[in-house]
Motif scaffolding. Structure first.
Motif, mmCIF file in Angstrom:
data_model
loop_
_atom_site.group_PDB
_atom_site.id
_atom_site.type_symbol
_atom_site.label_atom_id
_atom_site.label_comp_id
_atom_site.label_asym_id
_atom_site.label_seq_id
_atom_site.Cartn_x
_atom_site.Cartn_y
_atom_site.Cartn_z
ATOM 1 N N GLY A 387 0.794 -1.220 0.000
ATOM 2 C CA GLY A 387 0.000 0.000 0.000
ATOM 3 C C GLY A 387 0.830 1.275 0.000
ATOM 4 N N LYS A 388 2.151 1.141 0.252
ATOM 5 C CA LYS A 388 3.038 2.312 0.308
ATOM 6 C C LYS A 388 3.699 2.611 -1.035
ATOM 7 C CE LYS A 388 2.991 2.788 4.966
ATOM 8 N NZ LYS A 388 2.466 1.503 5.429
ATOM 9 N N ILE A 389 3.491 1.751 -2.022
ATOM 10 C CA ILE A 389 4.127 1.998 -3.325
ATOM 11 C C ILE A 389 3.038 2.276 -4.364
ATOM 12 C CG2 ILE A 389 6.222 0.704 -2.857
ATOM 13 C CD1 ILE A 389 5.101 -1.636 -4.380
ATOM 14 N N SER A 390 3.366 3.135 -5.300
ATOM 15 C CA SER A 390 2.393 3.582 -6.291
ATOM 16 C C SER A 390 2.073 2.475 -7.283
ATOM 17 C CB SER A 390 2.950 4.791 -7.047
ATOM 18 O OG SER A 390 4.025 4.388 -7.888
ATOM 19 N N LEU A 391 1.007 2.689 -8.043
ATOM 20 C CA LEU A 391 0.638 1.730 -9.090
ATOM 21 C C LEU A 391 1.743 1.638 -10.134
ATOM 22 C CD1 LEU A 391 -0.795 0.792 -11.878
ATOM 23 C CD2 LEU A 391 -1.835 -0.090 -9.793
ATOM 24 N N ALA A 392 2.335 2.793 -10.465
ATOM 25 C CA ALA A 392 3.418 2.785 -11.458
ATOM 26 C C ALA A 392 4.609 1.973 -10.958
ATOM 27 C CB ALA A 392 3.854 4.218 -11.763
ATOM 28 N N ASP A 393 4.912 2.058 -9.657
ATOM 29 C CA ASP A 393 6.009 1.268 -9.094
ATOM 30 C C ASP A 393 5.672 -0.217 -9.129
ATOM 31 O OD1 ASP A 393 7.132 3.701 -8.624
ATOM 32 O OD2 ASP A 393 7.177 3.559 -6.447
ATOM 33 N N ARG A 394 4.418 -0.560 -8.833
ATOM 34 C CA ARG A 394 3.986 -1.964 -8.905
ATOM 35 C C ARG A 394 4.131 -2.490 -10.332
ATOM 36 N NH1 ARG A 394 -1.746 -1.811 -5.486
ATOM 37 N NH2 ARG A 394 -0.949 -0.639 -3.697
ATOM 38 N N ALA A 395 3.721 -1.663 -11.288
ATOM 39 C CA ALA A 395 3.816 -2.082 -12.687
ATOM 40 C C ALA A 395 5.267 -2.289 -13.102
ATOM 41 C CB ALA A 395 3.146 -1.047 -13.591
ATOM 42 N N THR A 396 6.167 -1.473 -12.546
ATOM 43 C CA THR A 396 7.592 -1.625 -12.830
ATOM 44 C C THR A 396 8.101 -2.972 -12.327
ATOM 45 O OG1 THR A 396 7.845 0.771 -12.592
ATOM 46 C CG2 THR A 396 9.848 -0.537 -12.552
ATOM 47 N N ILE A 397 7.670 -3.355 -11.125
ATOM 48 C CA ILE A 397 8.073 -4.654 -10.562
ATOM 49 C C ILE A 397 7.450 -5.796 -11.376
ATOM 50 C CG2 ILE A 397 7.866 -6.158 -8.543
ATOM 51 C CD1 ILE A 397 7.835 -3.581 -6.814
ATOM 52 N N ALA A 398 6.164 -5.666 -11.693
ATOM 53 C CA ALA A 398 5.470 -6.716 -12.443
ATOM 54 C C ALA A 398 6.069 -6.881 -13.831
ATOM 55 C CB ALA A 398 3.978 -6.381 -12.543
ATOM 56 N N ASN A 399 6.465 -5.768 -14.427
ATOM 57 C CA ASN A 399 7.033 -5.788 -15.774
ATOM 58 C C ASN A 399 8.208 -6.752 -15.876
ATOM 59 O OD1 ASN A 399 9.269 -4.725 -17.665
ATOM 60 N ND2 ASN A 399 7.455 -3.675 -18.455
ATOM 61 N N MET A 400 9.053 -6.773 -14.839
ATOM 62 C CA MET A 400 10.291 -7.543 -14.929
ATOM 63 C C MET A 400 10.149 -8.988 -14.466
ATOM 64 S SD MET A 400 13.404 -4.833 -14.327
ATOM 65 C CE MET A 400 14.655 -6.041 -14.725
ATOM 66 N N SER A 401 8.915 -9.499 -14.442
ATOM 67 C CA SER A 401 8.716 -10.922 -14.125
ATOM 68 C C SER A 401 9.594 -11.836 -14.970
ATOM 69 C CB SER A 401 7.246 -11.305 -14.300
ATOM 70 O OG SER A 401 6.426 -10.608 -13.405
ATOM 71 N N PRO A 402 9.724 -11.597 -16.288
ATOM 72 C CA PRO A 402 10.599 -12.483 -17.070
ATOM 73 C C PRO A 402 12.045 -12.459 -16.591
ATOM 74 C CG PRO A 402 9.205 -11.179 -18.512
ATOM 75 C CD PRO A 402 9.055 -10.598 -17.132
ATOM 76 N N GLU A 403 12.487 -11.295 -16.089
ATOM 77 C CA GLU A 403 13.871 -11.194 -15.627
ATOM 78 C C GLU A 403 14.093 -11.981 -14.337
ATOM 79 O OE1 GLU A 403 13.573 -9.108 -18.858
ATOM 80 O OE2 GLU A 403 12.342 -8.462 -17.178
ATOM 81 N N TYR A 404 13.064 -12.090 -13.497
ATOM 82 C CA TYR A 404 13.255 -12.958 -12.330
ATOM 83 C C TYR A 404 12.691 -14.347 -12.556
ATOM 84 C CZ TYR A 404 8.969 -10.287 -10.775
ATOM 85 O OH TYR A 404 7.761 -9.632 -10.673
ATOM 86 N N GLY A 405 12.107 -14.587 -13.741
ATOM 87 C CA GLY A 405 11.778 -15.942 -14.157
ATOM 88 C C GLY A 405 10.372 -16.401 -13.855
ATOM 89 N N ALA A 406 9.566 -15.558 -13.208
ATOM 90 C CA ALA A 406 8.207 -15.968 -12.834
ATOM 91 C C ALA A 406 7.250 -15.836 -14.006
ATOM 92 C CB ALA A 406 7.707 -15.125 -11.668
ATOM 93 N N THR A 407 6.183 -16.613 -13.971
ATOM 94 C CA THR A 407 5.129 -16.447 -14.970
ATOM 95 C C THR A 407 4.521 -15.066 -14.831
ATOM 96 O OG1 THR A 407 4.658 -18.818 -14.878
ATOM 97 C CG2 THR A 407 2.956 -17.402 -15.834
ATOM 98 N N MET A 408 4.253 -14.640 -13.587
ATOM 99 C CA MET A 408 3.818 -13.263 -13.374
ATOM 100 C C MET A 408 4.093 -12.844 -11.929
ATOM 101 S SD MET A 408 -0.363 -13.365 -13.312
ATOM 102 C CE MET A 408 -1.302 -14.270 -12.076
ATOM 103 N N GLY A 409 4.194 -11.517 -11.734
ATOM 104 C CA GLY A 409 4.323 -10.921 -10.413
ATOM 105 C C GLY A 409 3.075 -10.106 -10.150
ATOM 106 N N PHE A 410 2.175 -10.617 -9.335
ATOM 107 C CA PHE A 410 0.796 -10.130 -9.264
ATOM 108 C C PHE A 410 0.547 -9.252 -8.046
ATOM 109 C CE2 PHE A 410 -3.771 -10.756 -8.287
ATOM 110 C CZ PHE A 410 -4.309 -10.349 -9.501
#
Length: 996
Positions: A387-410
């Protein structure tokens, strides 16, 4: 529906399995009995036709979910094509009976509006009254809702629903489930070959006597043209216009083909060039979060032909990347077969420290998750820190799911999500409907209420206050380097042997200085000199905090008198037109321009290799002196050879750090102790002198990022631009192939195809085409970036009269299989063990011992009727979800890949193209088995598909007398059916051609 040959045996096995299933009592009530025989019951068949009709009807309606008037009958009727009317008629005739036949009609519930009436109806998870559901991760609940809504006891069975409900026990068993996404997302690099395949499938089904109109998307398909813009012109206020003109000159034929596709195929929306990056357009505009189609409410979900489709997970929409061939099947109504994933619970607590950016956070998360091991898993973020991080920051983390190997970061939907939806122009009514639905279906997180503990497969935790500034590189996104350690890390890379963290520069050459003349002024490069500084890629270029942060760094630098050296190729490629509006509103764009970061276009550029040429004097200085030049970019990919052929060290950094490194001119710097430069007053200027505070950035975001910017940007997004609108395309349903085209070519996949599937097959006496080590990415396999002047693809183009200046990139020519086959395994940095340490896109033709290009060697094997295989190490096929990484090897004649492990999407794509994926047993690989690659390989697979099971052991024999056991990585029975048909697309064609 008539079902052919072995396809029938597969479906009979699946139907038979469903007859023996017994559901938990909570979901068996009010459900019709299962079929009494292995054959699909009349109810199932009838419901299947209802489902197809309903899907077609709903997807026609769904096009209007982009705008306010999507539920208007008048606007709807004007858009429905005559071709769709039989399907719609069938839908209307059966609408009255469909609810009573649905296996879960008893939980179909109305969602009331606060002021009276109802938003629509939905399948209620709470109405199942099953305590197991309350413990499910939110991401798994989306899979569950989809299975319930699509349950016809044929493609999706009640057994599948029970598997998902019992996720805690079934996920560790790697069980198969079907999944039907709500929509499909494409970009033009992957979209062109997808539309080529659909056009070719229409021809194939036509040749088999079927109805070519059946090759039509049954779910909404959105294609954003964003991968074709290249950084040719920079440091100019005219850069956007100049680069777009060049983009259209190079890609006019491709763009016309896509425009034809948008007219020829129903339910396909094409967003024209110059609109932004596909994932940001998806986040700001295309993402529905909750669908309301004809009064049926359900969660948005999406699969995309770009691995960074995962960015949408930051918005609470389940989305991930798939291969183009999987996406095409999903478009045509086929359920995606997937292994029910484990879910890693990633708890965030605390708050980011002052001066720490979202990029620092995501690089930290990427390293943690890569170390934890999340390949094939979902990652779900939870905890008060979310709840302390913005939607844009969440999208930045979710974007790099392939880089950490996950199917998705939800990130499940919460109040921050709803605020973002309002900010980006979604109507109050739409947001109210989304919140009401998700709350009613237990899919909404309210951090103001006590949180019920959810069960996860494994757990990680990060206190946000522990995140520190960092970058990542020089060759992989998960090789994070704390900023304070960067100088020491760089010097160790210079010393280390060649590898992911090494360049092996001899001691005597480490201080080399390459002096040259840059347009009349003296210049010099050293190892680590920055020659490309790019604010680029979907990861960061629409995150207001880091974009405005970059503007503030540029402003402070200008005020102190610092200037980026003119030989550094600087560029700014925003992910959305909204970025330009808020950079202008804040007054910061002019300072970025002064530092050379003029806007060059709206789309993916440097991160995918569209960095354009370096100035000739810079390129010569690098090449002539063997300089390890550096690129610093705010992207998500930095694999060797990807960004630019001449930048061997590539670092991922936040946009503010991109500006800082451009000013410093080198990565060989300790920002804490060494000055970036000398100011106009003659004093040293340090990074801390130009770095904005968190409060400064927050104030800029608050005053500059406004809802009207989003509304005005997307109001006219589909109207195109004059260059797009001037493209004239035919109205024909079948594409007229031009045999002289070097961009669009009819592929040979379905040549001489019959209704009889080829069946299962092993491999006999195959040669090894290539022998690889670990971490061979799709950048190594699939053609990407520029077309090298000495490559087989270059020779092909020159022979057809194409000048070198018009070669364009491999990505732009993905619609031509003849070029792509020649570019497969053509990466200049590829390391093939058959070459004994020599780097480059060549191999040894084993029978003669000759060293040839990979394409020429493969052509010789094919001409002699000899099969080939590929040997590989761990993480084979990691990186972007490129379907050509599977299509190319298939066209080269590769029949199997034997690896230590596979990246998820690539393994699936290999199966989709009929290539056998095999894994060495744990603790074994080509080296431990003493395989040199000079042997001939026989893979013993049964010829009868019914004798093959997912994950079974397979014996591999060599002519040298060695024999070893591998695991066949057909992970589901559906994949076995695809393999039996020679791939997923032939499977779909035969299925549709058989329908009467």
């Amino acid at each position: 529906m008539h079902i052919t040959g072995s396809h029938s045996s597969f479906l009979l096995r699946r139907a038979s399995r469903s007859t023996t299933s017994r559901l938990h009592s909570s979901i068996s009530a009010k459900s019709p009995p299962p079929p009494s025989s292995p054959s699909p019951s009349p109810v199932a068949s009838q419901f299947r036709s209802h489902t197809a009709a309903s899907a077609a009807f709903r997807t026609v309606r769904s096009r209007w979910s982009h705008g306010v008037d999507w539920r208007s009958p008048a606007s709807l009727s004007s858009q429905i094509r005559t071709a769709a009317s039989p399907v719609l008629d069938r839908f209307h005739r059966n609408l009255s009976t469909i609810a009573s036949e649905h296996a879960f009609s008893g939980i179909l519930t109305g969602l009331p509006k606060p002021g009276g009436g109802e938003f629509g109806k939905f399948y209620s998870l709470p109405a199942l009254n099953d305590p197991r559901i309350d413990k499910l991760p939110y991401s798994i609940r989306i899979l569950l809702e989809s299975a319930i809504r699509n349950c016809d006891n044929f493609q999706v069975t009640k057994e599948d629903v029970e598997k998902i409900i019992d996720w805690e026990k079934t996920a560790p068993k790697q069980v198969e489930i079907p999944f039907k996404p709500a929509r499909v997302l494409l970009q033009d690099f992957t979209g062109v070959p997808a539309v080529v395949d659909l056009a070719c499938m229409r021809d194939a089904i036509n040749n088999l006597g079927g109805d070519s109109d059946k090759i039509n998307p049954l779910v909404p398909v959105d294609l954003v043209v964003d991968h074709s813009v290249q950084v040719d012109v920079t440091r100019s206020e005219n850069a956007v216009k100049a680069n777009m003109e060049l983009e259209f000159q190079r890609n006019k034929e491709r763009f016309a083909f896509l425009k034809w596709g948008s007219k020829a195929f129903q339910n396909m929306l094409v967003v024209p060039p110059g609109s932004g990056i596909v994932h940001q357009v998806n986040l700001e505009y295309l993402g529905r979060v909750v669908f309301n189609n004809d009064g049926m409410l359900y969660p948005d979900s999406v699969v995309g032909t770009d691995s960074h489709t995962t960015m949408i997970d930051g918005l609470g929409v389940a989305g991930w990347g798939v291969g183009g061939i999987e996406a095409e099947a999903a478009m045509l109504g086929q359920p995606m077969s997937m292994v029910l994933p484990g879910v890693v619970g990633f708890k965030l607590s605390g708050k980011l420290r002052d001066g720490v950016t979202a990029t620092d956070l995501v690089l930290t998360v990427t390293q943690m998750l890569r170390k934890h091991g999340v390949v094939g898993k979902f990652v779900e973020f939870h905890g008060d820190g979310v709840g302390k991080i913005s939607l844009a920051d969440r999208a930045t983390i979710a974007n790099m799911s392939p880089e950490y190997g996950a199917t998705m970061g939800f990130f499940p939907v919460d109040h921050v999500t709803l605020q973002y939806l309002k900010l980006t122009g979604r109507s109050d009514d739409t947001v109210a409907m989304i919140e009401a639905y998700l709350r009613a279906n237990n899919m909404f997180v309210d951090y103001n209420e006590p949180q019920q503990e959810r069960v996860y497969s494994s757990y990680l935790e990060l206190n946000l206050s522990e995140v520190e500034p960092c970058i990542s590189g020089p060759k992989r996104p998960h090789d994070r380097v704390p900023l304070k350690e960067m100088k020491a890390d760089w010097h160790s890379c210079i010393d280390n042997k060649v590898g992911f963290k090494g360049f092996a520069v001899p001691k005597e050459a480490q201080d080399k200085v390459a002096k040259f003349d840059f347009h009349g002024q003296p210049a010099e490069l050293r190892h680590g000199s920055v020659v490309i500084a790019a604010i680029t890629s979907c990861t960061n270029t629409s995150n207001p905090s880091v974009m405005l942060g970059a503007g503030l760094v540029a402003k402070k630098a200008c005020e102190l008198g610092l200037q980026v050296k003119p030989w550094v190729k600087t560029s700014l490629a925003p992910g959305s037109g909204v970025v330009t509006k808020y950079l202008l509103q804040s007054g910061l764009q002019k300072y970025l321009n002064e530092q050379g970061f003029d806007i060059v276009g709206y789309g993916c550029t440097t991160c995918i290799g569209n960095s354009g040429d370096l100035d000739e004097s810079v390129a010569s200085a690098i090449s002539d002196n063997d300089i390890i030049a550096s690129a610093v970019l705010s992207g998500n990919r930095n694999f060797e050879g990807r960004v630019h052929a001449l930048t061997r060290a590539n670092y991922l950094a936040s946009p503010p750090l991109v500006v800082a490194y451009a000013l410093a001119g080198t990565v060989d710097i300790d920002f804490e102790k060494e000055p970036i430069g000398v100011g106009k007053d003659g004093k040293n200027v340090y990074l801390r002198d130009i770095w904005p505070s968190t409060e400064e950035i927050a104030e800029a975001v608050q005053s500059s990022v406004l809802p009207d910017m989003f509304k005005s940007t997307y109001k006219s997004i589909t109207e195109g631009n004059p260059m797009w609108n001037d493209l004239n395309v035919p109205e024909a349903k079948l594409y007229s192939w031009d045999q002289n085209s070097t961009y669009i070519h009819q592929p040979p996949y379905f040549k001489n195809m019959t209704m009889d599937p080829p069946g299962a097959h092993g491999v006999k006496d195959a040669y090894c085409l290539l022998n690889f080590g670990d971490s061979i990415t799709t950048d190594h396999i699939s053609p990407a970036g520029s077309i090298h002047k000495d490559s087989p693809a270059a020779k092909f183009l020159l022979d057809r009269g194409v000048d070198r200046k018009d070669f364009n990139s491999y990505g732009s020519r993905r619609g031509n299989d003849e070029i792509m086959a020649r570019g497969t395994f053509a990466n200049i940095r590829i390391v093939n063990k058959l070459l004994k340490g020599e780097v480059g896109p060549q191999t040894v033709h084993i029978p003669t011992g000759e060293k040839l290009s990979v394409f020429d060697a493969a052509s010789r094997y094919k001409a002699a009727g000899q099969d080939t295989i590929v040997l590989a190490g761990a993480e084979y096929g990691s990186g972007s979800s490129r379907d050509w990484a599977a299509k190319g090897p298939m066209l080269l004649g590769v029949k199997a890949v034997i690896a230590k492990s596979f990246e998820r999407i690539h393994r699936s794509n290999l199966v989709g193209m009929g290539i056998i994926p095999l894994c060495f047993k744990a603790g074994e690989d080509a080296d431990t088995l003493q395989l040199t690659g000079h042997e001939r390989y026989t893979i013993d697979l049964p010829n009868n598909i019914s004798e093959i099971r997912p994950g079974q052991d397979v014996t591999v024999k060599t002519d040298s007398g060695k024999s070893f056991t591998c695991t066949a990585r057909f992970d589901t029975e559906v994949e076995l059916a695809y393999f039996n048909h020679g791939g997923i697309l032939p499977y779909v064609i035969r299925q549709l051609a058989a329908q009467k």
